[in-house]
Structure formats: C-alpha cells, structure tokens
Write a protein that holds these residues in place. Sequence first.
Motif, mmCIF file in Angstrom:
data_model
loop_
_atom_site.group_PDB
_atom_site.id
_atom_site.type_symbol
_atom_site.label_atom_id
_atom_site.label_comp_id
_atom_site.label_asym_id
_atom_site.label_seq_id
_atom_site.Cartn_x
_atom_site.Cartn_y
_atom_site.Cartn_z
ATOM 1 N N LYS A 34 -102.628 26.429 42.559
ATOM 2 C CA LYS A 34 -101.406 26.993 43.127
ATOM 3 C C LYS A 34 -100.468 25.889 43.609
ATOM 4 O O LYS A 34 -99.251 26.013 43.520
ATOM 5 N N LEU A 35 -101.063 24.818 44.126
ATOM 6 C CA LEU A 35 -100.265 23.732 44.691
ATOM 7 C C LEU A 35 -99.455 23.003 43.625
ATOM 8 O O LEU A 35 -98.277 22.689 43.825
ATOM 9 N N LEU A 36 -100.073 22.739 42.468
ATOM 10 C CA LEU A 36 -99.413 21.933 41.448
ATOM 11 C C LEU A 36 -98.176 22.610 40.853
ATOM 12 O O LEU A 36 -97.129 21.966 40.737
ATOM 13 N N PRO A 37 -98.241 23.900 40.456
ATOM 14 C CA PRO A 37 -97.003 24.534 39.982
ATOM 15 C C PRO A 37 -95.940 24.600 41.081
ATOM 16 O O PRO A 37 -94.748 24.458 40.810
ATOM 17 N N GLY A 38 -96.379 24.800 42.325
ATOM 18 C CA GLY A 38 -95.434 24.812 43.434
ATOM 19 C C GLY A 38 -94.760 23.461 43.600
ATOM 20 O O GLY A 38 -93.545 23.379 43.808
ATOM 21 N N PHE A 39 -95.542 22.397 43.487
ATOM 22 C CA PHE A 39 -94.995 21.042 43.591
ATOM 23 C C PHE A 39 -93.966 20.805 42.482
ATOM 24 O O PHE A 39 -92.873 20.267 42.738
ATOM 25 N N ALA A 40 -94.314 21.201 41.251
ATOM 26 C CA ALA A 40 -93.379 21.041 40.131
ATOM 27 C C ALA A 40 -92.094 21.813 40.389
ATOM 28 O O ALA A 40 -90.995 21.337 40.090
ATOM 29 N N ALA A 41 -92.215 23.016 40.962
ATOM 30 C CA ALA A 41 -91.040 23.828 41.265
ATOM 31 C C ALA A 41 -90.155 23.130 42.289
ATOM 32 O O ALA A 41 -88.921 23.118 42.165
ATOM 33 N N GLY A 42 -90.768 22.546 43.324
ATOM 34 C CA GLY A 42 -89.991 21.856 44.348
ATOM 35 C C GLY A 42 -89.236 20.665 43.801
ATOM 36 O O GLY A 42 -88.061 20.442 44.144
ATOM 37 N N VAL A 43 -89.892 19.902 42.930
ATOM 38 C CA VAL A 43 -89.230 18.748 42.308
ATOM 39 C C VAL A 43 -88.040 19.201 41.474
ATOM 40 O O VAL A 43 -86.943 18.619 41.545
ATOM 41 N N MET A 44 -88.224 20.252 40.694
ATOM 42 C CA MET A 44 -87.151 20.726 39.825
ATOM 43 C C MET A 44 -85.981 21.289 40.622
ATOM 44 O O MET A 44 -84.820 21.112 40.257
ATOM 45 N N LEU A 45 -86.280 21.977 41.733
ATOM 46 C CA LEU A 45 -85.204 22.504 42.575
ATOM 47 C C LEU A 45 -84.383 21.369 43.174
ATOM 48 O O LEU A 45 -83.150 21.399 43.165
ATOM 49 N N ALA A 46 -85.071 20.365 43.724
ATOM 50 C CA ALA A 46 -84.365 19.236 44.323
ATOM 51 C C ALA A 46 -83.569 18.462 43.273
ATOM 52 O O ALA A 46 -82.423 18.054 43.517
ATOM 53 N N ALA A 47 -84.167 18.263 42.094
ATOM 54 C CA ALA A 47 -83.469 17.552 41.021
ATOM 55 C C ALA A 47 -82.228 18.321 40.585
ATOM 56 O O ALA A 47 -81.176 17.725 40.298
ATOM 57 N N SER A 48 -82.332 19.646 40.544
ATOM 58 C CA SER A 48 -81.188 20.472 40.149
ATOM 59 C C SER A 48 -80.017 20.280 41.100
ATOM 60 O O SER A 48 -78.862 20.213 40.682
ATOM 61 N N VAL A 49 -80.336 20.197 42.401
ATOM 62 C CA VAL A 49 -79.277 20.075 43.403
ATOM 63 C C VAL A 49 -78.714 18.655 43.453
ATOM 64 O O VAL A 49 -77.518 18.433 43.226
ATOM 65 N N TRP A 50 -79.575 17.673 43.751
ATOM 66 C CA TRP A 50 -79.096 16.315 44.010
ATOM 67 C C TRP A 50 -78.662 15.578 42.746
ATOM 68 O O TRP A 50 -77.664 14.863 42.757
ATOM 69 N N SER A 51 -79.401 15.748 41.672
ATOM 70 C CA SER A 51 -79.137 14.942 40.473
ATOM 71 C C SER A 51 -78.223 15.625 39.465
ATOM 72 O O SER A 51 -77.716 14.959 38.548
ATOM 73 N N LEU A 52 -78.013 16.934 39.605
ATOM 74 C CA LEU A 52 -77.226 17.652 38.605
ATOM 75 C C LEU A 52 -76.032 18.403 39.205
ATOM 76 O O LEU A 52 -74.887 18.168 38.822
ATOM 77 N N ILE A 53 -76.271 19.306 40.147
ATOM 78 C CA ILE A 53 -75.191 20.147 40.664
ATOM 79 C C ILE A 53 -74.186 19.335 41.484
ATOM 80 O O ILE A 53 -72.966 19.470 41.299
ATOM 81 N N LEU A 54 -74.670 18.506 42.416
ATOM 82 C CA LEU A 54 -73.745 17.729 43.252
ATOM 83 C C LEU A 54 -72.874 16.777 42.432
ATOM 84 O O LEU A 54 -71.651 16.722 42.644
ATOM 85 N N VAL A 222 -88.063 27.503 37.173
ATOM 86 C CA VAL A 222 -88.696 27.553 38.502
ATOM 87 C C VAL A 222 -88.979 28.988 38.912
ATOM 88 O O VAL A 222 -90.100 29.338 39.321
ATOM 89 N N ILE A 223 -87.968 29.836 38.830
ATOM 90 C CA ILE A 223 -88.093 31.210 39.319
ATOM 91 C C ILE A 223 -88.950 32.075 38.400
ATOM 92 O O ILE A 223 -89.775 32.875 38.842
ATOM 93 N N GLU A 224 -88.774 31.905 37.100
ATOM 94 C CA GLU A 224 -89.442 32.775 36.128
ATOM 95 C C GLU A 224 -90.881 32.362 35.847
ATOM 96 O O GLU A 224 -91.741 33.215 35.623
ATOM 97 N N GLU A 225 -91.143 31.054 35.870
ATOM 98 C CA GLU A 225 -92.444 30.570 35.439
ATOM 99 C C GLU A 225 -93.262 29.931 36.557
ATOM 100 O O GLU A 225 -94.396 30.334 36.820
ATOM 101 N N LEU A 226 -92.711 28.911 37.208
ATOM 102 C CA LEU A 226 -93.506 28.103 38.132
ATOM 103 C C LEU A 226 -93.855 28.827 39.425
ATOM 104 O O LEU A 226 -94.987 28.729 39.908
ATOM 105 N N VAL A 227 -92.896 29.551 40.011
ATOM 106 C CA VAL A 227 -93.183 30.259 41.264
ATOM 107 C C VAL A 227 -94.264 31.319 41.082
ATOM 108 O O VAL A 227 -95.209 31.385 41.879
ATOM 109 N N PRO A 228 -94.208 32.157 40.029
ATOM 110 C CA PRO A 228 -95.314 33.103 39.827
ATOM 111 C C PRO A 228 -96.660 32.430 39.607
ATOM 112 O O PRO A 228 -97.691 32.934 40.059
ATOM 113 N N GLU A 229 -96.672 31.273 38.922
ATOM 114 C CA GLU A 229 -97.927 30.558 38.700
ATOM 115 C C GLU A 229 -98.485 30.005 40.010
ATOM 116 O O GLU A 229 -99.698 29.852 40.163
#
Length: 257
Positions: A34-54, A222-229
Amino acid sequence: MDIAAGILIPFIGTMSGSAMVFLMKNSINGKLGKLLPGFAAGVMLAASVWSLILPAIEMSEDMEVYTWFPVTSGFLAGIIFLICLDNLIPHLRLDNDQPEGLAVQVKKSTMLALAVTFHNIPEGMAVGVALAGALLPGTGITMASAFTLATGIAIQNFPEGAIVSMPLESDGMSRAKAFIYGTMSGIAEPIGAIITILLTGLVVPVLPYLLAFAAGAMFYVVIEELVPEAQPDGSFNTGTIGVALGFVVMMVLDITF
C-alpha cells in the motif's frame, strides 16, 4: 550528454526496481504494497504542481490569452487523452483480476506489464517536455529543473518496477523473465521523451499547453490507478502516509534544485 542522461534516469529507476525480484523472495504485499503506490502517487502529484503546472502558469502570463486558459485546457486535454488510452490499451490492475481496455487474448503477465506501461506514458511526456523546454531560450525551464523532474520520476519508478516484476515471479515466471517484463514496462518513458525532444522546434508556441497536458495525464494516473492500489481494502492510513512521503520528497527536490 545531459539530454541522454535526463532521458535515461527514469528508465534506470524502473530497471532498478525490477531488479528487486532477484533480492526479495516474496511478492510485495501488506503495508508495503500500500505504501509504494501511495509514494508514487505523492511524487507524481508534487511533480505535476512544481515541475509542470507552475512553469506553465508562468509562461502563460506572457501569452496573448487569459493566463488560466493554456493551463486549464492542457490539463483537461491530458485527462481526456488518458481516459481514451485507458479504454483502448488492454491492461490489468494489480488489485483487480478483470482486464480493462480492448478485449484481447494475452497473458496475465503481459496485461500487468501493459498497466505500468500505461502509467509511464505521461511520465515520459513530462520528462520530454521539460527537457525540450530546457533546450529553448526564454522558457524559464532550466536543465536542473528538468533533471529534478526526471529524478523524482525515477524515484517513483523504483517501486513501480518492483510492483511489476515481483508478482510475476510469484505467479511462476522465472526471475530473469520477470525482471525483463518489469524493465520493459518503463520503455514508454524514454521513447516518449525522445519524440518530444525531436519535435522541440514545434513545441515553443504550445509549451504551456504541453506542460499542463502532461500534468493532467499524470493526475489521472494518480487518481484512477495509484490511489486505489494504495487502499485496496479501504484502509487509508498506509496509503495516505505513502502519498505524503512521496509528495514531500518531490517537493524537497524541486525547492532544493
């Protein structure tokens, strides 16, 4: 040389994670699963905000359109694109025995590998867009920020590689073959990055749209795949901790570099 390294870093993360099949005897389960997919989701969320959206918002301020339009339209287009792929690419989630996408007769191992390949498509796009932006003057994207994004994705690719290879070995596949399947699930990333960089000359006018597009695609995964996993049995604590840890790690990388 820098471009080649930036392209390969995420793929090396997947390959390294896949190599865990040689070091660990059992499949990933319990809290770690459970921890590993959650960790991947957190990285992708942060990358989406800081490295792409901003960066996309910053670039949009100099365009002759409403600042919110490139980011919003690109973000939504990325989600729609992934929805279409989700309904076309045959794949199998780790927490579900029911195949998704077009109905085809392929092995379970192939379906699992396709699932992670599906995850990696937006990540490859994100790295390619960031590297292309770093090559162009006046974008505000530096090679250091592109490398930060590539490194963050490589970190979250490590558990993804293990999540593919180890269950395959537990299902009876040889460790060498499971490693190859896990490694090849990450091949979409360098391919996507290379294609984007080759189109660098065409990227300039639409770079904010492409950055937001990649962010929307990653958000969908993140929402469709990683969070449910990360919470297959409805237990939120471990998966939530993983998301928080991944988010913080990527945030620290972006702020530091």
